[in-house]
Enzyme design. Structure first.
Site, PDB file in Angstrom:
ATOM      1  N   ASP A 315      29.702  62.547 -35.590  1.00 51.11           N
ATOM      2  CA  ASP A 315      30.937  63.340 -35.601  1.00 51.11           C
ATOM      3  C   ASP A 315      32.028  62.735 -34.730  1.00 51.11           C
ATOM      4  O   ASP A 315      33.176  63.197 -34.761  1.00 51.11           O
ATOM      5  CB  ASP A 315      30.666  64.788 -35.192  1.00 51.11           C
ATOM      6  CG  ASP A 315      30.043  64.927 -33.817  1.00 51.11           C
ATOM      7  OD1 ASP A 315      30.052  63.954 -33.040  1.00 51.11           O
ATOM      8  OD2 ASP A 315      29.527  66.025 -33.516  1.00 51.11           O
ATOM      9  N   ASP A 439      18.405  64.826 -34.516  1.00 46.72           N
ATOM     10  CA  ASP A 439      19.624  64.519 -35.267  1.00 46.72           C
ATOM     11  C   ASP A 439      20.102  63.125 -34.847  1.00 46.72           C
ATOM     12  O   ASP A 439      20.719  62.967 -33.791  1.00 46.72           O
ATOM     13  CB  ASP A 439      20.676  65.587 -34.976  1.00 46.72           C
ATOM     14  CG  ASP A 439      21.626  65.812 -36.131  1.00 46.72           C
ATOM     15  OD1 ASP A 439      21.389  65.269 -37.218  1.00 46.72           O
ATOM     16  OD2 ASP A 439      22.616  66.547 -35.950  1.00 46.72           O
TER      17      ASP A 439
END
Length: 538
Positions: A315, A439
């Site tokens: 991100d 993640d």
């Protein structure tokens, strides 16, 4: 009143740097004076530190008395409160060392050394000498034992040590009082370097210098590589797509006492683990490295274990571990993770800076892409957001062993991944990540809730959740030779999306090649000691 004062302090530091840059910046050679003072280090800005001595005296980056520390507050000489709520237990410990010429340096517990402004200088070797990144002694320990002449062709070792496989050249059996994990001093003459006589180190043709085993080097096109104890170059990253081993130009004279010698009974060949980490420079590994550059992964006794699956994201936001207050939580290593400016390339050392995802300047560094190492055919390395529920804390590492199954589906891609392992280092602690879910940071892996990638200059990043691979899954369908079709689709998208960023492209291709374009693969996991190939990028 705090901010004008702070601004003037930074201006003073800038003036000092400008003065240094206008003249020879080489530190004076000579011996250490023996002066040593234990301090806590407070990083207050670029090239500006405060040092809190044991008696509460606070010094600035010119070693002038700045003020005092009392009950969590730093008060200036003028009586002005400069900082409040300072917990010294969360600040790196170090000691001030001084040469007989009066130059002060800061030695951290992991053996790294900076100047008084916080700029990296080098490390302390097993003899107590301060050694620069080029292997040259900056300050000599007058009490260091004498070593054999380099003309003898042997590699001098300190008394009581046993040659082992520790990349630092300092075996676990060493009786030296300093376990910095650095190396014997190379011959300093240019003629000796050119002839390859590096006396316990390796000759690096691109730089024309003798370099230490396993120390990360950068080539003319930002290639990243290191030499093992046989002086074989191992390339970690090559942005040009060429074989960077061609830069080596040959090398040599590895020491006679290499890893081929047997260990004494009961002795370990692994390196000693540093006492603590420095906020300035983390150079050591808590796991030794084997010939070929592949780390020897060591499990943590009593460490966290379990099973789960791996997701993916990138991100661009400031990693949660880049906040100093998060770096020590739940047993974290205390060192904040690297952060960069919005382009992902220029390191930002203001750890109080807001994330790009909140309108600030701090973003994820693209140097923290996943990667592989020559000689580690089935082991990959990456950074990840890890569930707090699984004992994750900033700077911890875990080994994920893929089972050959997927969390939502099992295809040939998942089966091809069986037997591979991924070593991840925690740079984000995910309070919103489910137990067992790791993640993994992969460019093009999906931006998730936030998108801080605008400054990178990348192309289309695909689906918000799942990124480019999710787009490929939908594009090629769910039947047929998915191992080939998904990989080929993802390779094409990586090349297109990151056409202007070879570093990010390499990280995206990791998902296609090493990870077999397998989405959400299942794994078992164990906590391990962090290898230097990850901690050096943290």
């Amino acid at each position: 009143m705090k901010f004008p004062f702070f601004k003037s302090l930074l201006m003073a530091g800038a003036l000092l740097l400008a003065w240094n840059c206008s003249d020879d910046t080489t530190l004076p050679m000579g011996a250490l004076s023996g002066m040593s003072e234990n301090v806590h280090v407070i990083d207050i800005g670029p090239n500006e530190n405060l040092y809190v001595a044991e008696d509460g005296t606070v010094y600035d980056s010119q070693w002038n008395v700045f003020g005092t520390y009392t009950e969590g507050n730093i008060v200036t000489n003028e009586g002005e409160t400069f900082l409040t709520g300072v917990d010294l237990n969360e600040r790196p410990q170090a000691k001030i060392i001084e040469t007989n010429g009066g130059t002060k340096m800061v030695e951290f517990d992991d053996g790294s050394v900076t100047d008084i402004q916080g700029n990296n200088i080098g490390t302390v070797d097993e003899g107590g000498n301060v050694v620069g990144d080029n292997g040259e002694i900056i300050a000599e320990n007058p009490d260091a034992p004498a070593v054999a002449s380099s003309a003898s062709g042997t590699n001098p070792t300190s008394a009581g040590t046993n040659p082992g496989t520790n990349p630092g050249g300092n075996s676990a059996a060493s009786t030296s009082s300093n376990s910095s994990g650095t190396h014997n001093t190379p011959t300093s003459s240019a003629a000796a370097q050119q002839s390859g006589q590096c006396d316990g180190q390796c000759y690096d043709a691109p730089s024309g210098k003798c370099v230490a085993y396993y120390d990360n080097q950068r080539g003319p096109h930002d290639e990243q590589y290191a030499y093992d104890k046989s002086c074989t170059m191992n390339c970690y990253y090559d942005p040009t797509g060429k074989n960077c081993k061609s830069m080596s130009g040959g090398t040599v004279n590895p020491p006679a006492s290499s890893a081929s010698q047997p260990q004494n009974p009961g002795q370990s060949s692994t390196s000693q683990q540093p006492k603590s980490s420095s906020s300035k420079n983390q150079t050591q590994s808590s796991a030794s490295q084997q010939s070929g550059g592949c780390p020897n992964i060591e499990y943590v006794n009593g460490g966290h274990t379990g099973s789960g699956w791996a997701t993916r994201y990138w991100d661009g936001c400031k990693p949660s571990c880049s906040w100093r207050e998060n770096a020590s939580k739940n047993g974290g290593i205390g060192t904040p993770a690297k952060q960069c400016n919005s382009n992902g390339k220029t390191q930002n050392t203001d750890y109080s800076a807001q994330s790009v995802c909140n309108g600030g300047p701090a973003a994820t560094c693209t140097s923290q892409i996943p990667f592989t190492i020559s000689g580690c055919d089935k082991i990959g390395f990456a950074f990840a957001a890890v569930p707090a529920a699984d004992g994750a804390a900033c700077g911890k590492c875990f080994e994920l062993s893929f089972t050959g199954e997927g969390n939502w589906e099992t295809k040939a891609n998942h089966q091809a991944l069986k037997g591979k392992k991924l070593i991840v280092m925690v740079s984000n602690v995910g309070w919103d990540v489910s137990g067992g879910q790791f993640d993994v940071m992969i460019p093009g892996g999906g931006v998730g809730i936030y998108n801080g990638t605008q400054g990178y200059g990348w192309g289309d990043l695909g689906a918000q959740s799942g990124g480019l691979l999710s787009d490929c899954e939908n594009s090629v369908g769910w039947d047929g030779d998915l191992l080939t079709k998904r990989k080929n689709c993802l390779i094409q998208k990586c090349n297109s999306t990151f056409a202007n960023d070879s570093e990010a492209k390499s990280g995206c291709l990791f998902l296609a090649n090493f990870m077999e374009a397998a989405g959400n693969p299942k794994h078992t996991y164990k906590e391990v000691k962090c290898p230097s190939v990850l901690s050096s990028k943290y």
